[in-house]
Design a protein around this motif. Structure first.
Motif, PDB file in Angstrom:
ATOM      1  N   GLU A   1      -9.993  36.033  32.586  1.00 24.54           N
ATOM      2  CA  GLU A   1     -10.097  37.346  31.957  1.00 24.54           C
ATOM      3  C   GLU A   1     -11.517  37.585  31.477  1.00 24.54           C
ATOM      4  O   GLU A   1     -12.219  36.649  31.079  1.00 24.54           O
ATOM      5  N   THR A   2     -11.936  38.822  31.518  1.00 20.28           N
ATOM      6  CA  THR A   2     -13.271  39.181  31.048  1.00 20.28           C
ATOM      7  C   THR A   2     -13.344  39.000  29.536  1.00 20.28           C
ATOM      8  O   THR A   2     -12.509  39.524  28.788  1.00 20.28           O
ATOM      9  N   GLU A   3     -14.348  38.249  29.090  1.00 24.04           N
ATOM     10  CA  GLU A   3     -14.512  37.985  27.663  1.00 24.04           C
ATOM     11  C   GLU A   3     -15.499  38.987  27.062  1.00 24.04           C
ATOM     12  O   GLU A   3     -16.371  39.514  27.760  1.00 24.04           O
ATOM     13  N   PRO A   4     -15.398  39.221  25.753  1.00 24.43           N
ATOM     14  CA  PRO A   4     -16.418  40.044  25.094  1.00 24.43           C
ATOM     15  C   PRO A   4     -17.789  39.377  25.204  1.00 24.43           C
ATOM     16  O   PRO A   4     -17.903  38.151  25.162  1.00 24.43           O
ATOM     17  N   ALA A   5     -18.816  40.188  25.360  1.00 22.58           N
ATOM     18  CA  ALA A   5     -20.173  39.655  25.473  1.00 22.58           C
ATOM     19  C   ALA A   5     -20.648  39.137  24.112  1.00 22.58           C
ATOM     20  O   ALA A   5     -20.314  39.714  23.080  1.00 22.58           O
TER      21      ALA A   5
ATOM     22  N   ALA B   1     -20.394  35.841  26.756  1.00 20.06           N
ATOM     23  CA  ALA B   1     -19.307  34.938  27.129  1.00 20.06           C
ATOM     24  C   ALA B   1     -19.630  33.502  26.724  1.00 20.06           C
ATOM     25  O   ALA B   1     -20.795  33.096  26.690  1.00 20.06           O
TER      26      ALA B   1
ATOM     27  N   GLY C   1     -22.923  33.579  28.485  1.00 17.92           N
ATOM     28  CA  GLY C   1     -23.517  34.913  28.480  1.00 17.92           C
ATOM     29  C   GLY C   1     -25.029  34.871  28.569  1.00 17.92           C
ATOM     30  O   GLY C   1     -25.641  35.658  29.291  1.00 17.92           O
TER      31      GLY C   1
ATOM     32  N   GLN D   1     -10.381  40.928  36.753  1.00 16.96           N
ATOM     33  CA  GLN D   1     -11.108  42.191  36.923  1.00 16.96           C
ATOM     34  C   GLN D   1     -11.766  42.257  38.298  1.00 16.96           C
ATOM     35  O   GLN D   1     -11.769  43.302  38.955  1.00 16.96           O
TER      36      GLN D   1
ATOM     37  N   TRP E   1     -21.307  31.838  23.389  1.00 14.89           N
ATOM     38  CA  TRP E   1     -22.511  32.551  23.784  1.00 14.89           C
ATOM     39  C   TRP E   1     -23.247  31.951  24.985  1.00 14.89           C
ATOM     40  O   TRP E   1     -24.014  32.654  25.645  1.00 14.89           O
TER      41      TRP E   1
ATOM     42  N   ASP F   1     -25.352  41.357  25.158  1.00 15.97           N
ATOM     43  CA  ASP F   1     -24.452  42.517  25.188  1.00 15.97           C
ATOM     44  C   ASP F   1     -23.888  42.830  26.571  1.00 15.97           C
ATOM     45  O   ASP F   1     -23.199  43.835  26.736  1.00 15.97           O
ATOM     46  N   GLU F   2     -24.160  41.988  27.564  1.00 20.53           N
ATOM     47  CA  GLU F   2     -23.617  42.224  28.904  1.00 20.53           C
ATOM     48  C   GLU F   2     -22.434  41.306  29.157  1.00 20.53           C
ATOM     49  O   GLU F   2     -22.480  40.118  28.874  1.00 20.53           O
ATOM     50  N   GLU F   3     -21.373  41.885  29.723  1.00 19.83           N
ATOM     51  CA  GLU F   3     -20.182  41.108  30.029  1.00 19.83           C
ATOM     52  C   GLU F   3     -20.326  40.385  31.367  1.00 19.83           C
ATOM     53  O   GLU F   3     -21.050  40.823  32.253  1.00 19.83           O
TER      54      GLU F   3
END
Length: 530
Positions: free
Chosen positions: A262-266, A268, A294, A310, A291, A302-304
């Motif tokens: 699953e896509t994690e909040p930025a 990652a 990411g 997805q 972190w 701030d980039e996913e």
């Protein structure tokens, strides 16, 4: 994995490639090390450096011959087992391979002869130039091969021609300067340097444990540890660049390496260890470092980084677009002289043509992608997910070994400066037993690069299943058995020749020339202990 013609062809190419790559890193790295040693000899005139160059050059020569023997077969396999691939992209893929043969391999092979037979026929500087030409040829060979491979990972500078039904070059400069190819080149040759450095380090440590050829062993460790430490550090830095490029051009490979469903909040997190479960679509018992992934993958906060779920949804959208491109392509081929219909179909193809390869994924389930059901489209979208667990663990083995090599090289670099090898025999034993490890790391790296690209033979353009030759299963099984038998015999021969040369050790140099009277540079490199 079903043992169909596609799987068997993949197994055959994987076996021959991984056999071949046992020899490549050592050839690349050892060519540089012997060139450095001969440079010291020419600068100082001390015959011990000439003796060292000849000894390590003998081991290089054995490895070089076996590398050539196993490498030639691989290029023929493109025509034997991957004929549609050769037809589809031969205009692009064949160019770097041809240049490699003309520019790099012939250069390397020619000057290898001068290296071995020109000691008494060339001047010092002339022979040194031949040695560096061998090193240059070895590295240029890797460059052109990786330009070809990098294009398979990120196919830039090319376009599909509906008239010829083939991929064609649109900008050869983009093919040459492909960022993925350049990152793979510097990362691969640095890994080769580490492989050779640990090989030299391990053999030299064995001599010290045996109390044989100690002068040569200590000087060899000094060269290997300094050269290897720089190379091992560069492998980590350049590997980071490869990870960043994967987040841009091969998002599914990166998600599979991380076991990120699953896509994690930025930004990652990085998964240190875990147990990827492809059926449950979850990574169990995962331990994360916040972190880090990411920062590596996007170099931002701030980039996913999209997860596998997805990316599968995105693949479904691209398959639908690819079906439109496939329909337009059929219209172009069938329209004949009706220019109005051709113009309309060309406009549709130009809009959706970049996704044609995704429609070809449906060929596994239906002959005509245009009549595929939604269920078949979903299956094809999930086919874009490689086997996660092997990639997950292969990557971590490679990274773990990389940090081990840094520690090992740094330790021997310090010991070399202090000249205290005899006080730490256990470290010498570790160096000896470490000789196979960089070969394992290199194999894991290639596994991640190639297995992680599946199901594509050319990322996003041509599925692997559509690229094979129309051969019988028995034919491919027979060639697999033949290649395994022959390559195993060659590997055994190389191991025996290497071990025989190592046990024999450096031969006394019978050159009549005298050393220079001012060997101060060499004394600074390796202070005398006599």
């Amino acid at each position: 994995m079903e043992l169909d013609i596609v799987s068997l062809s993949r197994i055959q190419f994987a076996l021959t490639a991984m056999y071949h790559f046992l020899f490549v890193p050592l050839t690349i790295g050892l060519s540089i090390i012997i060139a450095i040693m001969e440079t010291v000899y020419v600068m100082t005139g001390r015959l011990i450096w000439r003796q060292m160059t000849k000894f390590w050059g003998t081991l290089f020569g054995i490895n070089f011959v076996l590398g050539v023997a196993t490498g030639i077969v691989m290029e023929f396999q493109f025509g034997m087992n991957w004929s549609y691939y050769s037809h589809y992209v031969g205009d692009i893929f064949g160019a770097p391979l041809a240049i490699e043969g003309l520019m790099a391999f012939f250069l390397e092979a020619t000057f290898v002869g001068l290296f071995f037979f020109g000691w008494d026929k060339l001047s010092k500087v002339g022979h040194l130039a031949a040695t560096w030409a061998v090193a240059l040829g070895s590295n240029l060979s890797a460059l052109w091969i990786l330009i070809a491979n990098g294009w398979m990972q990120y196919p830039v500078g090319s376009a599909f021609n509906p008239e010829t039904m083939r991929m064609e070059v649109t900008d050869f400069a983009q093919v040459l300067l492909n960022p993925v190819a350049q990152a793979k080149f510097v990362h691969t040759v640095s890994a080769g340097y580490v492989t050779a450095a640990i090989f030299v380090l391990g053999v030299s440590a064995w001599y010290l444990l045996k109390g044989q050829h100690t002068d040569i062993a200590k000087r060899s460790i000094a060269i290997a540890s300094s050269f290897g430490l720089a190379a091992a550090l560069s492998v980590v830095v350049l590997g980071d660049e490869s990870g960043y490029l994967s987040s841009e051009h091969q998002k599914m490979k990166l998600a599979a390496i991380e076991g990120m469903w699953e896509t994690e909040p930025a930004p990652a997190s990085f998964t240190v260890v875990g147990w990827p479960d492809q059926e449950a679509r979850e990574t169990h018992y995962a331990i994360h470092i916040p972190w880090v992934m990411g920062l590596i993958g996007t170099r931002s906060l701030d980039e996913e980084i999209p997860g596998i779920d997805q990316l599968v949804e995105n693949a479904q959208d691209r398959i639908h677009s690819g079906i439109i491109a496939f329909d337009a392509l059929q219209g172009i081929r069938q329209a004949g002289s009706d220019s109005a219909i051709v113009q309309e179909d060309r406009a549709r193809f130009e809009e959706h043509g970049n996704n044609l390869g995704y429609a070809l994924l449906l060929k596994r389930y239906v002959d005509d992608p245009r009549i595929a059901t939604q269920e078949q489209i979903q299956q094809a979208a999930w086919d874009t997910v490689p086997m996660v667990a092997p990639l997950f663990w292969a990557f971590r083995i490679m990274v773990g070994l990389g940090f081990l090599f840094i520690l090992l090289m740094a330790t021997f670099f310090i010991l070399s400066a202090r000249r205290r090898y005899e006080n730490h025999p256990w470290l010498l034993k570790i160096a000896v037993f470490s000789i196979p490890l960089p070969f394992l790391a290199s194999e894991m790296g290639w596994f991640v690069a190639e297995f992680g690209r599946q199901p594509w033979i050319i990322e996003g353009v041509l599925p692997t299943a559509a690229a094979v030759s129309n051969l019988g299963i028995r034919t491919v099984l027979g060639t697999i058995a033949g290649f395994v038998a022959i390559y195993t015999i060659l590997l055994i021969i190389e191991m025996k020749l290497m071990l025989r040369a190592i046990r024999k050790g450096p031969e006394p140099d019978d050159s009549p020339e005298a050393p220079l009277t001012t060997p101060r540079l060499s004394q600074r490199l390796i202070p005398s202990e006599q």
